[in-house]
Design a protein around this motif. Sequence first.
Motif, PDB file in Angstrom:
ATOM      1  N   ALA A   1       0.837  -1.207   0.000  1.00  0.00           N
ATOM      2  CA  ALA A   1       0.000   0.000   0.000  1.00  0.00           C
ATOM      3  C   ALA A   1       0.868   1.253   0.000  1.00  0.00           C
ATOM      4  CB  ALA A   1      -0.934  -0.005   1.208  1.00  0.00           C
ATOM      5  N   PHE A   2       1.925   1.251   0.814  1.00  0.00           N
ATOM      6  CA  PHE A   2       2.820   2.411   0.865  1.00  0.00           C
ATOM      7  C   PHE A   2       3.538   2.636  -0.461  1.00  0.00           C
ATOM      8  CE2 PHE A   2       3.173   1.974   5.718  1.00  0.00           C
ATOM      9  CZ  PHE A   2       2.238   2.973   5.916  1.00  0.00           C
ATOM     10  N   GLU A   3       3.870   1.555  -1.155  1.00  0.00           N
ATOM     11  CA  GLU A   3       4.504   1.692  -2.476  1.00  0.00           C
ATOM     12  C   GLU A   3       3.586   2.452  -3.428  1.00  0.00           C
ATOM     13  OE1 GLU A   3       5.743  -2.057  -4.076  1.00  0.00           O
ATOM     14  OE2 GLU A   3       7.026  -2.533  -2.365  1.00  0.00           O
ATOM     15  N   ILE A   4       2.287   2.147  -3.388  1.00  0.00           N
ATOM     16  CA  ILE A   4       1.328   2.867  -4.238  1.00  0.00           C
ATOM     17  C   ILE A   4       1.207   4.316  -3.780  1.00  0.00           C
ATOM     18  CG2 ILE A   4      -1.103   3.020  -4.927  1.00  0.00           C
ATOM     19  CD1 ILE A   4      -1.228  -0.050  -4.635  1.00  0.00           C
ATOM     20  N   LEU A   5       1.079   4.520  -2.470  1.00  0.00           N
ATOM     21  CA  LEU A   5       0.930   5.879  -1.937  1.00  0.00           C
ATOM     22  C   LEU A   5       2.112   6.749  -2.311  1.00  0.00           C
ATOM     23  CD1 LEU A   5      -0.649   7.903  -0.194  1.00  0.00           C
ATOM     24  CD2 LEU A   5       0.498   6.950   1.820  1.00  0.00           C
ATOM     25  N   ASN A   6       3.298   6.189  -2.311  1.00  0.00           N
ATOM     26  CA  ASN A   6       4.510   6.978  -2.575  1.00  0.00           C
ATOM     27  C   ASN A   6       4.682   7.362  -4.035  1.00  0.00           C
ATOM     28  OD1 ASN A   6       5.235   7.064   0.122  1.00  0.00           O
ATOM     29  ND2 ASN A   6       6.446   5.194   0.026  1.00  0.00           N
ATOM     30  N   THR A   7       3.764   6.927  -4.899  1.00  0.00           N
ATOM     31  CA  THR A   7       3.779   7.415  -6.285  1.00  0.00           C
ATOM     32  C   THR A   7       3.097   8.781  -6.389  1.00  0.00           C
ATOM     33  OG1 THR A   7       1.683   6.329  -6.890  1.00  0.00           O
ATOM     34  CG2 THR A   7       3.728   5.050  -7.164  1.00  0.00           C
ATOM     35  N   PHE A   8       2.474   9.232  -5.292  1.00  0.00           N
ATOM     36  CA  PHE A   8       1.842  10.554  -5.255  1.00  0.00           C
ATOM     37  C   PHE A   8       2.795  11.554  -4.600  1.00  0.00           C
ATOM     38  CE2 PHE A   8      -1.693   7.609  -5.532  1.00  0.00           C
ATOM     39  CZ  PHE A   8      -2.568   8.238  -6.410  1.00  0.00           C
TER      40      PHE A   8
END
Length: 323
Positions: free
Chosen positions: A295-302
């Motif tokens: 989930a954090f990997e996805i969030l860190n694309t923002f």
Amino acid sequence: MLSINNIKKPIAADIDVFEEKFKSSMQSSVPLLDRITHYIVKRKGKQIRPMFVFFAASICGGINESTHRGAALVELLHTASLVHDDVVDNSYQRRGFFSINALWKNKIAVLVGDYLLSKGLLLSIDNNDFNLLRIVSDAVKQMSEGELMQIEKVRRMDIGEPVYYEVIRQKTASLIASCCACGAASAGASDEVVEKMRLFGEKIGIAFQIKDDMFDFGTDDVGKPLGIDIKEKKVTLPLIYSLANATDAEKKRIINLVKNHNDDPAKIAQIVKFVNDTGGLEYAETQMKKYQDEAFEILNTFPDSDSHRGLEQLVRFTTERNK
């Protein structure tokens, strides 16, 4: 320790406005309904799901009126599902308070759940929020399918890891996924970004449920094994892992205890001890962290922002809580 009030600081004003709008969205001209919805509003939890909607909107373009309606839609349908769940489960308490069916009986509780569902549908239709309605309706469909799948599998005691993950993806993760997707869609994000936020929410929801299932193998305030899921013959990840790595004889013994414990504290304690002694909790913790990291990997694309950091803290609060 993370405080929910500190987490919601970037969106605190929006949450305050939401609470007033949510309250007004439940109003009825029927006095009995008004009394019941007032009781529901007074006993609302930490508003975790609306917070996911607002944070997702904030990092995907900004919070607007559609975001507020999306948050209200999610909360109305979620509340309706809880009211109905308490009837299905013959549960007379929720968050330490009497449930609606405990105070007003099953018939009224079912009708109240239907009323809340219809209010959510009308809120979206009246404002042409058809994209938000589709997202949340799909989540409600999945929640029902997941519950029925779990009931079917529990009867057979036929749950391995793939089935477990599918059940919790539908039952729990689909709603948090819909919160994040609604927030992004309300902010005018592209279909690609909406799907990215939906997947982000799904991974959080899976991590959340694994964490929740781990609590069952701890003890209560006086040191007694909890075993709430075991009492209901629910097979969750810690037990699935321990059974998969047990000898045939031990596996047969534990399954027999799960099927025939008859709420005997000594038998439930044996099952809890078995899971603790065979690494079930450690394995579940590892899997929970894996989904959290994804989930954090996805969030860190923002891009980094106050809302980005607030959403990260909300994820940690949701998946690292102690109860």
